[in-house]
Design an enzyme around this catalytic site. Structure first.
Site, PDB file in Angstrom:
ATOM      1  CG  ASN A 287      48.380   8.306  34.035  1.00 52.82           C
ATOM      2  OD1 ASN A 287      49.125   9.258  33.800  1.00 52.82           O
ATOM      3  ND2 ASN A 287      47.079   8.469  34.225  1.00 52.82           N
ATOM      4  CG  HIS A 315      51.176  -3.762  37.628  1.00 52.57           C
ATOM      5  ND1 HIS A 315      49.890  -3.289  37.593  1.00 52.57           N
ATOM      6  CD2 HIS A 315      51.095  -5.122  37.597  1.00 52.57           C
ATOM      7  CE1 HIS A 315      49.058  -4.323  37.521  1.00 52.57           C
ATOM      8  NE2 HIS A 315      49.757  -5.435  37.526  1.00 52.57           N
ATOM      9  CB  SER A 335      44.373   7.133  41.755  1.00 56.66           C
ATOM     10  OG  SER A 335      43.738   5.996  41.200  1.00 56.66           O
ATOM     11  N   GLY A 450      27.576  55.046  42.514  1.00 57.97           N
ATOM     12  CA  GLY A 450      27.824  55.193  43.939  1.00 57.97           C
ATOM     13  C   GLY A 450      26.549  55.404  44.725  1.00 57.97           C
ATOM     14  N   GLY A 510      35.585  51.961  39.442  1.00 58.95           N
ATOM     15  CA  GLY A 510      36.779  51.241  39.876  1.00 58.95           C
ATOM     16  C   GLY A 510      37.502  50.535  38.747  1.00 58.95           C
ATOM     17  CG  ASP A 551      32.365  54.433  35.838  1.00 61.81           C
ATOM     18  OD1 ASP A 551      33.583  54.411  35.596  1.00 61.81           O
ATOM     19  OD2 ASP A 551      31.885  54.938  36.871  1.00 61.81           O
ATOM     20  CB  CYS A 613      42.700  62.262  45.035  1.00 60.43           C
ATOM     21  SG  CYS A 613      41.603  61.369  43.895  1.00 60.43           S
TER      22      CYS A 613
END
Length: 756
Positions: A287, A315, A335, A450, A510, A551, A613
């Site tokens: 269209n 058409h 459609s 935690g 996080g 946090d 860590c």
């Protein structure tokens, strides 16, 4: 007659002649009254059609109106893509149906982009007033959700013309929804297709007495016409002589105006899948919505118009299109015909993308909403092609036009034109003192730690009115369920505590995307908590707005609103607890960073060869100074029999933790003192780096370990910082629950129109 008296025949004859004369006079008077009584004026109905799709729905009603010339006076207005050659000049099919077109309005501004759609609406609004003023209809019939229809409804509403909206109340998942609902609010009467649509309009405060559950008008024609005997000839004329029933595909896809780029990509993938599938395909041009020009370019770049398997057309007359869809092996695209009309034939349908999301569908529709690969669409074709499904009548039973014509006849033109909305009852407003409002406006705060899950009711003044604590469950499902349970309990208690809950703030460990309310990567302490949408389940269940942040950021927000950071333009908060986090306030704004990784202060590296860590790196502040790091060192000393000193006891069941290390240092344990000094020095070095990067005027130490680190941090700043940074203030937070208060501040600041 009295008993014993003889009947007089002359008196009977006289009485009968008088009666006959009276009756003749009465009948003559009634005849004169009927002749003198003015005939009821015909209802002037204007039907406006904008494109081939809406004409398929309006044509059955137009035929019905035309078949009752004693009741209705039909006027037809044609505008939009009907009058554009590139879209088939479809106004000719209206003329072929023997309707007199009262007005043709060229209202489309070419460009097929968002701006062109807006300009087209504006052009239609300029041209429509003259036409509507000349026709002066009693009622205007408007269909659906097109931008042209919005112009029609706007013009008619402003000119005090009654509007009957067809197919309102439906949901399709695009900008069409907004347009459709806007037209519904302008319309005075509604003819809907499904019970769900009727309920949607009622929930939108529309008057139930002005809503007709009619069904889809196009079903009146297709349910009776799709079993034509000449369907094979129609298939041959449009697709080819060698094509058999259920061995071809009908493809029809339109652009999604709210996501043009993606819809063009889906269109390209659909064409690739159809080429690979190697079946004869009738493909209709899209269209006129924004993006259609790009779709046509994609079609031509792939040579679809010259491809032996494709027949590309602008058409197809509706009665022939019915045959093609009814006998196809599959219909593909986005459609509404696929999710509506095709269901009446049991034709298998593949609906691509989001354009029809929310539409009611039969079991014949296979949705491929994330149509992001050629293979996915190809697999859908393999699943659907050649199947047959039970016929569905969700959208109608073939009697819609009859119902709509009766509905039109019931419209009382003497009723006030101004429509009334049926709003649900609202409790009468009671005025209150402003101080009372400020005292009771509150937030629900959630601190996802935690170990523990905490929920608090926090007032505007920063008072934790009530707090709830539970152990944090390990799985996602249990955690969400517990949060909801605790929040619902808090909301119930808030009523008795005279607290008005404005929203929910969530503080979690996080990395967090606060814009979407999603935890991207959480800490290892909170397992199964990555790429998790927290906002949606809480907001849906509690019916409140929800804010989510890290946090450390929440601690900074708490200081800005309730603590030492109040009125300070630039400061940093370091939160010391199980881990090390923080938040940065610059020019009174919280800094999130490009990927929401700003203020991950615990992962500033202060030694290349330091301890490992939890992030996987080495030498981070958190590896030295967090509660877990101190616990690790306490266990090491205990295992070496170097932790306990005189005045300390530790039973076999008690787990060694950071508190034992701190107590040992306080009682003169030199090994423990060395560990704490190293931890404080590491934290101080990290803070020196922060001072040299962003130069805040204040550093706030927060959390359970803050008081133990204040002195060593000041010493390191005095020894290691540049001279101009050595004067930076270092303070220990005096807030008891910075995470809860920070989460609350997100709610309180935003809902009371303060900036967050």
């Amino acid at each position: 007659m009295m008993p014993g008296h003889a009947r007089n025949p002359h008196s009977v004859q006289v009485r009968n002649s008088h009666e006959l004369y009276y009756l003749r006079m009465q009948r003559a008077q009634e005849k004169m009254e009927r002749l003198e009584k003015p005939k009821k004026e015909r209802l002037r109905v204007c039907v406006a059609t904008c494109n081939r799709a809406d004409y398929s729905k309006l044509a059955p009603i137009m035929f019905g109106i035309k078949s009752h010339p004693d009741i209705f006076d039909l006027e037809v207005v044609v505008l939009g893509s009907h009058l554009i050659d590139d879209y088939g000049n479809t106004f000719r099919m209206i003329e072929q149906d023997d309707f007199d077109i009262g007005s043709k309005l060229h209202t489309i501004v070419r460009g097929e982009d968002e701006a062109a759609m807006v300009e087209s609406v504006g052009l239609a609004l300029v041209k429509l007033p003259d036409v509507l003023q000349r026709l002066a209809p009693d009622i205007l019939l408007v269909h659906g959700d097109r931008f042209d229809a919005l112009a029609l409804a706007t013009a008619a509403a402003l000119m005090n013309i009654r509007i009957l909206h067809l197919e309102g109340g439906e949901v399709s998942g695009t900008i069409d929804d907004s347009i459709r609902h806007a037209i519904s609010k302008l319309a005075h009467y509604h003819a809907v297709c499904t019970l769900s649509a009727e309920r949607h309009l009622i929930s939108m405060c529309e008057d139930h007495s002005r809503i007709l559950l009619a069904g889809c008008p196009s079903y009146d024609k297709l349910l009776s016409a799709y079993k034509r005997d000449d369907y094979a000839d129609i298939i041959k004329s449009w697709i080819g002589d060698d094509v058999k029933e259920q061995d071809y595909i009908v493809a029809l896809q339109h652009p999604v105006t709210t996501d043009i780029k993606n819809s063009i990509k889906i269109y390209e993938l659909m064409l690739d899948a159809l080429i690979s599938f190697n079946k004869k395909t009738l493909i209709l041009f899209p269209n006129i919505d924004a993006g259609s020009k790009e779709m046509v370019r994609v079609m031509r770049r792939k040579g679809i118009e010259q491809h032996q398997n494709f027949r590309a057309v602008k058409h197809v007359p509706f009665d022939q299109f019915i045959q093609l869809v009814a006998h196809a092996g599959c219909m593909i695209g986005n459609s509404s015909c696929g999710v509506r009309e095709a269901g009446a034939f049991g034709t298998p349908v593949i609906n691509l993308g989001t354009r029809q999301t929310g539409r009611e569908t039969g079991e014949n529709v296979l949705h491929v909403r994330d149509a992001d690969t050629h293979n996915k669409i190809y697999h859908a074709l393999e699943l659907q092609f050649g199947k047959r499904y039970p016929c569905s009548k969700i959208y109608g039973d073939g009697n819609a036009v009859q119902r709509i014509l009766k509905f039109l006849q019931t419209i009382d033109l003497s009723e006030p034109l101004q429509k009334k909305f049926c709003f649900p009852p609202v409790k009468e407003c009671i005025s209150q003192d402003i101080d009372h409002i400020l005292e009771t406006q509150s937030a629900l705060s959630v601190d996802l730690g935690g170990t523990n899950l905490r929920v608090g009711i926090v007032s505007m003044k920063g008072k934790v009115v009530k707090k709830y604590v539970q152990l944090n469950p390990k799985t996602f499902e249990e955690r969400i369920e517990l949060i909801l349970t605790m929040c619902k309990q808090a909301m119930a208690d808030a009523v008795h505590l005279n607290c008005r809950i404005l929203g929910v703030g969530v503080s979690t460990g996080g990395r967090v995307n606060p814009q979407d309310g999603v935890v991207l990567h959480s800490t290892k302490l909170i397992k199964e908590w990555s790429s998790v949408d927290i906002r949606t389940p809480l907001s849906s269940a509690l019916h409140l707005p929800v804010w989510v942040d890290n946090d450390g950021n929440c601690a900074a927000l708490a200081e800005r609103k309730f603590g030492h950071g109040k009125g300070v333009e630039n400061f940093v908060t370091i939160i010391t607890g199980t881990g090390i986090g923080g938040g940065i306030i610059q020019h009174n704004e919280l800094i999130h960073g490009n990927t929401f990784c700003a203020a991950e202060l615990g992962h500033i590296v202060v030694s290349l060869e330091g301890p490992e860590c939890m992030c996987g790196g080495h030498g981070c502040i958190e590896a030295y100074s967090s509660g877990l790091a101190l616990q690790r060192e306490a266990k090491r000393l205990h295992d070496e029999d170097l932790l306990l000193v005189e005045g300390m006891t530790l039973n076999n069941k008690e787990q060694v933790n950071a508190i034992h290390l701190i107590n040992a240092a306080r009682l003169g344990n030199s090994k423990a003192e060395t560990v704490l000094h190293t931890a404080g020095t590491a934290l101080g070095l990290g803070i020196v780096n922060i001072l040299h990067m962003i130069n805040p005027s204040l550093v706030i130490l927060s959390g359970v370990l803050a008081v133990h680190y204040e002195t060593p941090v000041r010493q390191v700043i005095g020894q290691r910082a540049l001279l101009t940074a050595q004067g930076t203030k270092v303070m220990v937070s005096d807030l008891e629950d910075p995470a809860l208060l920070g989460a609350a501040s997100m709610v309180l600041d935003y809902t009371t129109r303060r900036t967050y």
